[in-house]
Design a protein around this motif. Structure first.
Motif, PDB file in Angstrom:
ATOM      1  N   PHE A 108      89.527  44.277  92.098  1.00 48.65           N
ATOM      2  CA  PHE A 108      90.243  44.103  90.801  1.00 48.65           C
ATOM      3  C   PHE A 108      90.341  45.519  89.966  1.00 48.65           C
ATOM      4  CE2 PHE A 108      91.242  44.662  85.960  1.00 48.65           C
ATOM      5  CZ  PHE A 108      92.955  43.776  86.140  1.00 48.65           C
ATOM      6  N   LEU A 109      89.443  46.328  90.268  1.00 45.41           N
ATOM      7  CA  LEU A 109      88.855  47.504  89.971  1.00 45.41           C
ATOM      8  C   LEU A 109      89.429  48.454  90.555  1.00 45.41           C
ATOM      9  CD1 LEU A 109      85.297  46.939  87.590  1.00 45.41           C
ATOM     10  CD2 LEU A 109      88.365  47.094  86.871  1.00 45.41           C
ATOM     11  N   LYS A 110      89.429  48.485  92.098  1.00 45.76           N
ATOM     12  CA  LYS A 110      89.692  49.869  92.886  1.00 45.76           C
ATOM     13  C   LYS A 110      90.971  49.899  93.432  1.00 45.76           C
ATOM     14  CE  LYS A 110      85.218  49.736  94.981  1.00 45.76           C
ATOM     15  NZ  LYS A 110      84.268  49.969  96.551  1.00 45.76           N
ATOM     16  N   ASN A 111      91.715  48.324  92.774  1.00 45.70           N
ATOM     17  CA  ASN A 111      93.259  48.681  93.033  1.00 45.70           C
ATOM     18  C   ASN A 111      93.830  48.033  91.608  1.00 45.70           C
ATOM     19  OD1 ASN A 111      93.346  48.729  96.350  1.00 45.70           O
ATOM     20  ND2 ASN A 111      91.831  47.577  95.998  1.00 45.70           N
ATOM     21  N   PRO A 112      93.651  48.658  90.431  1.00 46.57           N
ATOM     22  CA  PRO A 112      94.418  48.149  89.044  1.00 46.57           C
ATOM     23  C   PRO A 112      96.311  48.415  88.929  1.00 46.57           C
ATOM     24  CG  PRO A 112      93.439  50.079  88.534  1.00 46.57           C
ATOM     25  CD  PRO A 112      92.844  49.850  89.772  1.00 46.57           C
ATOM     26  N   ASN A 113      96.807  49.225  89.783  1.00 52.28           N
ATOM     27  CA  ASN A 113      98.177  49.728  90.225  1.00 52.28           C
ATOM     28  C   ASN A 113      98.473  50.398  90.952  1.00 52.28           C
ATOM     29  OD1 ASN A 113      99.846  52.060  88.943  1.00 52.28           O
ATOM     30  ND2 ASN A 113      99.549  51.361  86.604  1.00 52.28           N
ATOM     31  N   PRO A 114      99.715  50.426  91.556  1.00 53.99           N
ATOM     32  CA  PRO A 114      99.825  50.781  93.118  1.00 53.99           C
ATOM     33  C   PRO A 114      99.871  52.229  93.231  1.00 53.99           C
ATOM     34  CG  PRO A 114     101.978  49.026  91.423  1.00 53.99           C
ATOM     35  CD  PRO A 114     100.628  49.282  91.156  1.00 53.99           C
ATOM     36  N   LEU A 116      97.958  54.837  89.903  1.00 54.60           N
ATOM     37  CA  LEU A 116      96.687  55.172  89.998  1.00 54.60           C
ATOM     38  C   LEU A 116      95.632  54.809  90.392  1.00 54.60           C
ATOM     39  CD1 LEU A 116      99.196  55.891  86.539  1.00 54.60           C
ATOM     40  CD2 LEU A 116      98.697  57.120  88.186  1.00 54.60           C
ATOM     41  N   THR A 117      94.805  55.097  89.670  1.00 58.83           N
ATOM     42  CA  THR A 117      94.008  54.634  90.077  1.00 58.83           C
ATOM     43  C   THR A 117      92.538  54.635  89.334  1.00 58.83           C
ATOM     44  OG1 THR A 117      92.591  56.925  89.888  1.00 58.83           O
ATOM     45  CG2 THR A 117      93.003  56.299  92.191  1.00 58.83           C
ATOM     46  N   LEU A 118      91.671  53.529  88.749  1.00 62.82           N
ATOM     47  CA  LEU A 118      91.320  53.195  87.055  1.00 62.82           C
ATOM     48  C   LEU A 118      91.042  54.216  86.383  1.00 62.82           C
ATOM     49  CD1 LEU A 118      90.737  50.831  85.625  1.00 62.82           C
ATOM     50  CD2 LEU A 118      88.390  50.335  86.412  1.00 62.82           C
ATOM     51  N   SER A 119      90.184  55.319  87.208  1.00 66.11           N
ATOM     52  CA  SER A 119      89.949  56.601  86.605  1.00 66.11           C
ATOM     53  C   SER A 119      90.768  57.196  85.958  1.00 66.11           C
ATOM     54  CB  SER A 119      89.114  57.379  87.729  1.00 66.11           C
ATOM     55  OG  SER A 119      88.184  56.673  87.961  1.00 66.11           O
ATOM     56  N   GLU A 120      92.287  57.421  86.741  1.00 64.15           N
ATOM     57  CA  GLU A 120      93.266  58.064  86.545  1.00 64.15           C
ATOM     58  C   GLU A 120      93.623  57.239  84.552  1.00 64.15           C
ATOM     59  OE1 GLU A 120      95.323  59.810  89.755  1.00 64.15           O
ATOM     60  OE2 GLU A 120      95.512  57.768  90.220  1.00 64.15           O
ATOM     61  N   ILE A 121      93.716  55.906  85.028  1.00 68.93           N
ATOM     62  CA  ILE A 121      94.553  55.392  84.181  1.00 68.93           C
ATOM     63  C   ILE A 121      93.413  55.044  82.152  1.00 68.93           C
ATOM     64  CG2 ILE A 121      94.887  52.891  82.994  1.00 68.93           C
ATOM     65  CD1 ILE A 121      95.868  52.511  85.796  1.00 68.93           C
ATOM     66  N   ASN A 122      92.211  55.137  83.052  1.00 70.18           N
ATOM     67  CA  ASN A 122      91.781  55.633  81.795  1.00 70.18           C
ATOM     68  C   ASN A 122      91.203  56.639  80.786  1.00 70.18           C
ATOM     69  OD1 ASN A 122      90.460  53.583  81.221  1.00 70.18           O
ATOM     70  ND2 ASN A 122      89.167  52.584  82.822  1.00 70.18           N
ATOM     71  N   ASP A 123      91.474  57.744  82.160  1.00 67.90           N
ATOM     72  CA  ASP A 123      91.482  58.920  81.333  1.00 67.90           C
ATOM     73  C   ASP A 123      92.908  59.080  80.631  1.00 67.90           C
ATOM     74  OD1 ASP A 123      90.259  62.498  82.058  1.00 67.90           O
ATOM     75  OD2 ASP A 123      92.769  62.846  82.094  1.00 67.90           O
ATOM     76  N   VAL A 148      96.401  40.840  87.248  1.00 64.91           N
ATOM     77  CA  VAL A 148      96.946  41.679  88.757  1.00 64.91           C
ATOM     78  C   VAL A 148      96.964  42.751  88.343  1.00 64.91           C
ATOM     79  CG1 VAL A 148      97.996  39.223  90.070  1.00 64.91           C
ATOM     80  CG2 VAL A 148      99.522  40.940  88.826  1.00 64.91           C
ATOM     81  N   GLY A 149      96.818  43.372  87.104  1.00 64.63           N
ATOM     82  CA  GLY A 149      97.333  45.307  87.613  1.00 64.63           C
ATOM     83  C   GLY A 149      96.640  45.657  85.906  1.00 64.63           C
ATOM     84  N   ILE A 150      96.561  47.162  86.141  1.00 66.79           N
ATOM     85  CA  ILE A 150      97.077  47.550  84.159  1.00 66.79           C
ATOM     86  C   ILE A 150      97.550  49.043  84.696  1.00 66.79           C
ATOM     87  CG2 ILE A 150      94.516  46.111  83.607  1.00 66.79           C
ATOM     88  CD1 ILE A 150      92.801  48.684  84.488  1.00 66.79           C
ATOM     89  N   GLU A 151      98.648  49.105  82.952  1.00 63.71           N
ATOM     90  CA  GLU A 151      99.045  49.937  83.362  1.00 63.71           C
ATOM     91  C   GLU A 151      98.179  50.890  81.805  1.00 63.71           C
ATOM     92  OE1 GLU A 151     101.091  51.919  84.379  1.00 63.71           O
ATOM     93  OE2 GLU A 151     102.449  50.067  86.610  1.00 63.71           O
ATOM     94  N   HIS A 152      98.608  52.433  81.557  1.00 67.60           N
ATOM     95  CA  HIS A 152      98.768  53.168  80.662  1.00 67.60           C
ATOM     96  C   HIS A 152      99.969  52.774  79.378  1.00 67.60           C
ATOM     97  CE1 HIS A 152      99.362  57.253  78.777  1.00 67.60           C
ATOM     98  NE2 HIS A 152      98.723  56.369  77.841  1.00 67.60           N
ATOM     99  N   ILE A 153      99.815  52.643  78.606  1.00 68.68           N
ATOM    100  CA  ILE A 153     100.992  53.113  77.636  1.00 68.68           C
ATOM    101  C   ILE A 153     100.896  53.511  76.513  1.00 68.68           C
ATOM    102  CG2 ILE A 153     102.263  51.683  75.905  1.00 68.68           C
ATOM    103  CD1 ILE A 153     101.305  49.330  76.919  1.00 68.68           C
ATOM    104  N   PRO A 154     102.208  55.284  76.793  1.00 71.57           N
ATOM    105  CA  PRO A 154     101.498  56.635  75.590  1.00 71.57           C
ATOM    106  C   PRO A 154     101.529  55.923  74.210  1.00 71.57           C
ATOM    107  CG  PRO A 154     103.284  56.308  77.133  1.00 71.57           C
ATOM    108  CD  PRO A 154     102.563  55.056  77.147  1.00 71.57           C
ATOM    109  N   SER A 155     100.402  56.106  73.832  1.00 73.34           N
ATOM    110  CA  SER A 155     100.868  55.582  72.148  1.00 73.34           C
ATOM    111  C   SER A 155     101.011  55.846  71.127  1.00 73.34           C
ATOM    112  CB  SER A 155      99.363  56.226  71.608  1.00 73.34           C
ATOM    113  OG  SER A 155      99.231  57.771  72.143  1.00 73.34           O
ATOM    114  N   HIS A 156     102.209  56.885  71.000  1.00 69.72           N
ATOM    115  CA  HIS A 156     102.926  57.538  70.320  1.00 69.72           C
ATOM    116  C   HIS A 156     104.289  56.931  70.419  1.00 69.72           C
ATOM    117  CE1 HIS A 156     104.688  59.996  73.890  1.00 69.72           C
ATOM    118  NE2 HIS A 156     105.515  59.768  73.020  1.00 69.72           N
TER     119      HIS A 156
END
Length: 478
Positions: A108-114, A116-123, A148-156
């Motif tokens: 899951f953690l190595k492929n959380p997004n089609p 972006l990597t997990l490091s990119e999302i967390n960054d 099945v996945g995670i995304e980043h949502i812009p906080s603003h």
């Protein structure tokens, strides 16, 4: 007494004192806009029951574009916290961690997004966290409620409902609802209406959100960024920058003041001065300016007519601006807790060395590590444990390496030579995987294994020699 009638500027333009006076008045009464960007949610707070943040997140996000040091500090902290990589380690008190659970977590953690990597999302989440005080992960499940996945949502673009269980994202005319991770109810993604868990189709139910906030006692719903105490420094530096740009755009810096004694500076004479500085001086450094002037009508005084060209020094003002900018820079860095050199700044008189290492270690322990633990705990508790059922393994971020390599090698060599460390303990201290050879778990004193007979010593030494040769071949291969 001589009176200043005009200024000759660096570009050769002649500007009368009257124009300068009008310009100064204009700056005081009609300066650049200072308004805060409008809040796109302003009509939605009452209508949808949303809570308004203490500060407009969109305005806070724009601060990144206003100040170099704020931008660099935010990006540096986000990278140091979440951008250096990650790993899984066995949970405390788990003697035989499940390899099957490790595979589930890794997959899951190595492929959380089609994309972006997990490091990119967390960054990205941590950039928002540092810029606005809040960070959001969108957690996606399939029709069987499996992660099945995670995304980043812009906080603003996000606001929180007063019930603390729902969130709304608005972009343009689009509005989407989300629910708190683990909420035992479905929420319709378009209306925000509650339904029983599992009642809504996958295409209708809202996705879940993991929300991290930089705690402030002033709000139960949102955080605030570290930059807030230094907001005055950011805005002050912006004013300094706009002042300089505006002054350059509006006829640059005055180079000379032209004073006339005993006469008025008429239009023809002003044009002569303008032509001299704009054309004649540029053609030749030895140009001569001949001016004529006459007394004002009715002036019967015997005061001689004199012209005086006096260079205007701006050194004091420029020096003050440099000091002002440095003070603002230091305040911004202090608010973020980032050492200057990590933000790309070289401070004169500071040579680095042990001081730089100490500053980095303090930054690592007081700024980076607590925020890593905050995000790690969210990932471990919600994604791994509750979401994936992984309890034998925990998620960890890699940390900044502040070790002095030579000192570290000497320390490990002494610990090994005195029998305090086994070879495998040395490897693990260096962050390497231990070897399965049983002799790698023995302790040695001056190269001889403890608690072994002479025959065993000879066998061990032969084994260690063979192992050493294998390691050399592996290290030099290719």
């Amino acid at each position: 007494m001589a009176k200043t009638h005009a200024y000759v500027l660096d570009d050769g333009e002649v500007v009368s004192q009257k124009y300068m006076d009008r310009y100064a008045i204009k700056q005081d009464s009609d300066g650049g806009s200072k308004k805060i960007p409008s809040d796109r949610f302003k009509t939605a707070y009452g209508e949808y029951g949303l809570i308004q943040p203490l500060y407009n997140p969109e305005a806070l996000a724009e601060l990144l574009e206003m100040n170099t040091h704020h931008y660099r500090s935010v990006k540096t902290k986000a990278r140091d916290i979440a951008g250096l990589g990650w790993y899984l380690e066995a949970a405390d008190e788990v003697e035989n961690p499940s390899e099957e659970q490790r595979k589930v977590a890794n997959d899951f953690l190595k492929n959380p997004n089609p994309l972006l990597t997990l490091s990119e999302i967390n960054d990205q989440v941590m950039v928002d966290f540092e810029a606005t005080g809040d960070g959001y992960h969108e957690v996606i499940r399939n029709k069987d409620q499996e992660l099945v996945g995670i995304e980043h949502i812009p906080s603003h673009t996000m606001r929180r409902h007063k019930d603390m269980d729902r969130y709304v994202q608005i972009r343009g005319s689009e509005r989407v609802w989300f629910k708190r991770f683990g909420l035992e109810q479905d929420v319709h993604y378009q209306t925000g209406e509650y339904f029983k868990l599992g009642e809504l189709d996958e295409s209708e139910r809202a996705n879940e959100v993991l929300h991290i906030r930089n705690y402030t006692s002033r709000s139960d719903y949102y955080g605030i960024p570290d930059i807030m105490p230094a907001l005055g420094a950011v805005l002050g530096d912006r004013e300094r920058q706009e002042y300089n740009i505006s002054f350059f755009d509006n006829h640059a810096i005055p180079a000379y003041a032209v004073t006339v004694s005993g006469a008025e500076l008429d239009e023809d004479t002003e044009k002569q001065i303008q032509k001299f500085f704009q054309q004649d001086v540029k053609k030749s450094n030895h140009s001569t300016l001949v001016l004529t002037a006459k007394k004002a009508e009715g002036d019967m005084s015997e005061e001689p007519i004199e012209f005086n060209f006096q260079a205007l020094s701006t050194d004091t003002k420029e020096a003050s601006f440099r000091m002002f900018r440095q003070d603002n820079r230091d305040e911004v860095l202090s608010a973020h807790g980032v050492p200057p050199y990590r933000a790309g700044i070289t401070v004169e008189g500071q040579l680095g060395g042990s001081s730089a290492s100490e500053a980095t270690e303090i930054y690592k322990q007081s700024i980076v590590k607590p925020k890593q633990e905050l995000l790690e705990n969210r990932i471990n508790r919600f994604l791994l444990q509750e979401g994936l059922g992984v309890t034998d393994w925990v998620f960890r971020f890699k940390q900044i390496d502040t070790r002095d390599v030579d000192k570290e090698i000497n320390r490990l060599d002494k610990l090994f030579s005195m029998g305090a460390y086994s070879p495998n303990m040395v490897l693990m201290d260096m962050g390497k995987e231990p070897l399965e050879d049983p002799n790698m778990d023995r302790h040695f004193v001056n190269g001889r294994p403890l608690d072994a007979s002479n025959e065993e010593v000879q066998a061990i030494m032969r084994s260690m020699k063979d192992l050493h040769e294998k390691l050399i071949k592996t290290a030099t291969k290719g």
